[in-house]
Design an enzyme around this catalytic site. Structure first.
Site, PDB file in Angstrom:
ATOM      1  N   HIS A 129       0.833  -1.205   0.000  1.00  0.00           N
ATOM      2  CA  HIS A 129       0.000   0.000   0.000  1.00  0.00           C
ATOM      3  C   HIS A 129       0.874   1.265   0.000  1.00  0.00           C
ATOM      4  CE1 HIS A 129      -3.729   2.247   1.197  1.00  0.00           C
ATOM      5  NE2 HIS A 129      -2.841   3.066   1.723  1.00  0.00           N
ATOM      6  N   GLU A 130       1.784   1.339   0.943  1.00  0.00           N
ATOM      7  CA  GLU A 130       2.649   2.524   1.015  1.00  0.00           C
ATOM      8  C   GLU A 130       3.555   2.597  -0.216  1.00  0.00           C
ATOM      9  OE1 GLU A 130       1.831   4.725   3.151  1.00  0.00           O
ATOM     10  OE2 GLU A 130       0.556   3.378   4.330  1.00  0.00           O
TER      11      GLU A 130
ATOM     12  N   HIS B 149       1.631   4.408  -2.826  1.00  0.00           N
ATOM     13  CA  HIS B 149       1.678   5.860  -2.586  1.00  0.00           C
ATOM     14  C   HIS B 149       3.038   6.411  -3.044  1.00  0.00           C
ATOM     15  CE1 HIS B 149      -2.005   6.720  -0.427  1.00  0.00           C
ATOM     16  NE2 HIS B 149      -1.780   5.836   0.527  1.00  0.00           N
TER      17      HIS B 149
ATOM     18  N   GLU C  10      -4.862   7.819  -2.926  1.00  0.00           N
ATOM     19  CA  GLU C  10      -5.359   6.551  -2.397  1.00  0.00           C
ATOM     20  C   GLU C  10      -5.647   5.571  -3.539  1.00  0.00           C
ATOM     21  OE1 GLU C  10      -4.915   6.306   0.668  1.00  0.00           O
ATOM     22  OE2 GLU C  10      -5.924   4.452   1.188  1.00  0.00           O
TER      23      GLU C  10
END
Ligand code: ZN
Length: 499
Positions: free
Chosen positions: A264-265, A268, A294
């Site tokens: 997830h990070e 980003h 997001e």
């Protein structure tokens, strides 16, 4: 020197100051000793005040006025006009809010943070209610200063998702809800068994870390322009595209949490590393909005990281990291386990599907609070009623209910919708990428992400903040933000998993 050139100079100074603030904040969350917090808060307050003053200065206002006149008639999406537009938006947001209100909000949210911690510990909403009432009042005041066309809430939403209105959000969410709630019911009523027993083992954290690093390297997260450290809550912070850092946390009894938060990070971070290098320190070297940010993290975490093809490639590698622990688990079993749908009380622990139901509840409540349609005291019963209606469960107490999120204590009202906007966008973007690049699944099955990343760089990252989210979707797909691609994606995926 033209007004536009001067404007760029001034913006660069502010942006370097903000990068410095970012580094001090990152250090505070990662390596700073506990007792450094008081001095650090003062350093951050001083620099933030300075950045604020520079942005709202009379000079900045005058430069914007002249630069806008000089640029009139030029193409809307040209570098110059786009930079002025983005700088104007930032200036207006800040200059419209009186200094006194900013200070009151800062004082109130600082107090609210410690009250919220206590209230959550005791699971007593009544402790938190008075100060939440103050925050809602201050947010309403802020919205009135910012201005709005239709609903007061629009002004707050605009801070995180420029130009998106609550009517638009409501329309998208109502449509999603209509299909999502029955789908979740269908799944929870299904007799399909998802075996997650193999996850109940101890997984060495150093091995978890080395596997996560391999995935990040394969995703082409550039370690010459980034690093990974540990923090209490995982986050990504970006100073320029040349320095984009992520954090994670590991727990021996939880293999999936660190793994998926790393992906997830990483999503980003790829966005931030992909911002236009020739626009560093200009208004265009920024992400578009929280929703678009997001969409990148969710695309990598869910659409890629929770896909069958991804685990076809990575399960054998994961097994090498944990010899003897996953021998009897095949790809299909692992894929189903990482996609188990389980309505629960806590948003941050929820699955890909029910996550959005948690968001709808928060959006509906905060929108009504800001509109004055409900009072703070109405939150707990309303919260529980909505959990019953949407997720089929009743929170046993406020700690597992309306006290679980820190957002409202921080004054972040209007923020929650961006999570689901991100989910919708992730599916819409991936659908388009797949149309233009049909070999993507085959590439993902080989652990090859270059095609996907190149598409995202060309279509999303490289534009910086030239577009709003709606303009970006229009530029890529020719149409509006839509619910269809997301619903099709989850319907196909979960009907298959749950037979
Ligand atoms: Zn995120």
């Amino acid at each position: 020197m033209s007004a536009f050139e001067k404007l760029k100079d001034q913006w660069a100074r502010i942006s370097r100051l903000e990068q410095t603030i970012g580094i001090l904040s990152w250090d505070m969350e990662t390596y700073m000793p506990d007792d450094g917090v008081k001095a650090r808060s003062e350093q951050l307050a001083l620099l933030s005040e300075l950045a604020h003053q520079w942005l709202i200065s009379d000079e900045m206002g005058a430069l914007l006025d002249v630069a806008e006149q000089d640029a009139s008639g030029r193409e809307y999406f040209s570098d110059e006009v786009s930079m002025i537009r983005v700088a104007r938006r930032a200036y207006n947001h800040k200059v419209k809010i009186p200094k006194k209100l900013v200070a009151r909000l800062a004082r109130t949210t600082t107090r609210a943070n410690s009250i919220w911690i206590k209230a959550r510990k005791k699971s007593d909403f009544n402790l938190f209610a008075p100060i939440l009432g103050e925050i809602v009042e201050l947010s309403r005041e802020m919205a009135d200063h910012l201005g709005y066309a239709e609903h007061r809430y629009d002004a707050l939403l605009d801070v995180y998702e420029p130009d998106l209105t609550s009517s638009q959000v409501e329309k998208l969410f109502t449509e999603t809800k209509r299909e999502l709630i029955p789908l979740v019911r269908e799944i929870t009523g299904s007799s399909a068994l998802i075996d997650t027993g193999f996850l109940n083992q101890t997984y060495d954290t150093a091995r978890q870390e080395s596997f996560g690093l391999q995935v990040l390297r394969d995703m082409k997260y550039d370690f010459r322009r980034g690093r990974q450290d540990r923090s209490a809550h995982p986050f990504t912070t970006s100073f320029t595209p040349y320095d984009v850092r992520i954090t994670t946390r590991f727990a021996e009894d939880d293999l999936l949490s660190a793994l998926f938060s790393t992906i997830h990070e990483g999503g980003h971070a790829l966005y931030d590393q992909g911002l236009p290098l020739d626009k560093v320190d200009t208004p265009l070297c920024q992400p578009i909005s929280l929703g678009v940010h997001e969409s990148q993290s969710r695309l990598w975490e869910n659409i890629v990281g929770r896909s069958r093809v991804f685990w076809k490639h990575y399960l054998p590698i994961l097994k090498l990291h944990f010899p003897g622990q996953l021998d009897h688990v095949d790809g299909e079993r692992f894929y189903r386990a990482v996609n188990r749908v389980h309505p629960g009380f806590i948003r941050v622990e929820s699955d890909e599907l029910t996550y959005n139901l948690h968001i709808f509840i928060r959006f509906e409540i905060e929108k009504d609070l800001v509109a004055g349609a409900i009072r703070v005291a109405d939150i707990p019963p309303l919260w529980n009623e909505k959990y019953r209606e949407y997720l089929g469960i009743t929170p046993p107490d406020d700690a597992l209910g309306c006290l679980q999120d820190i957002h409202w204590a921080h004054g972040l009202i209007g923020y929650f919708p961006t999570y689901t906007i991100g989910n919708l966008l992730s599916a819409q973007l991936y659908q388009k990428a797949l149309q233009e690049h049909p070999s993507l699944p085959a590439e993902l099955a080989e652990g090859d992400f270059t095609g996907l990343l190149a598409w995202l760089r060309d279509n999303v990252h490289g534009h910086g903040s030239r577009y709003t989210s709606a303009e970006l979707v229009r530029a890529i797909t020719g149409g509006d933000v839509q619910v269809g691609p997301f619903m099709n994606y989850v319907r196909d995926k979960f009907r298959d998993i749950y037979a």
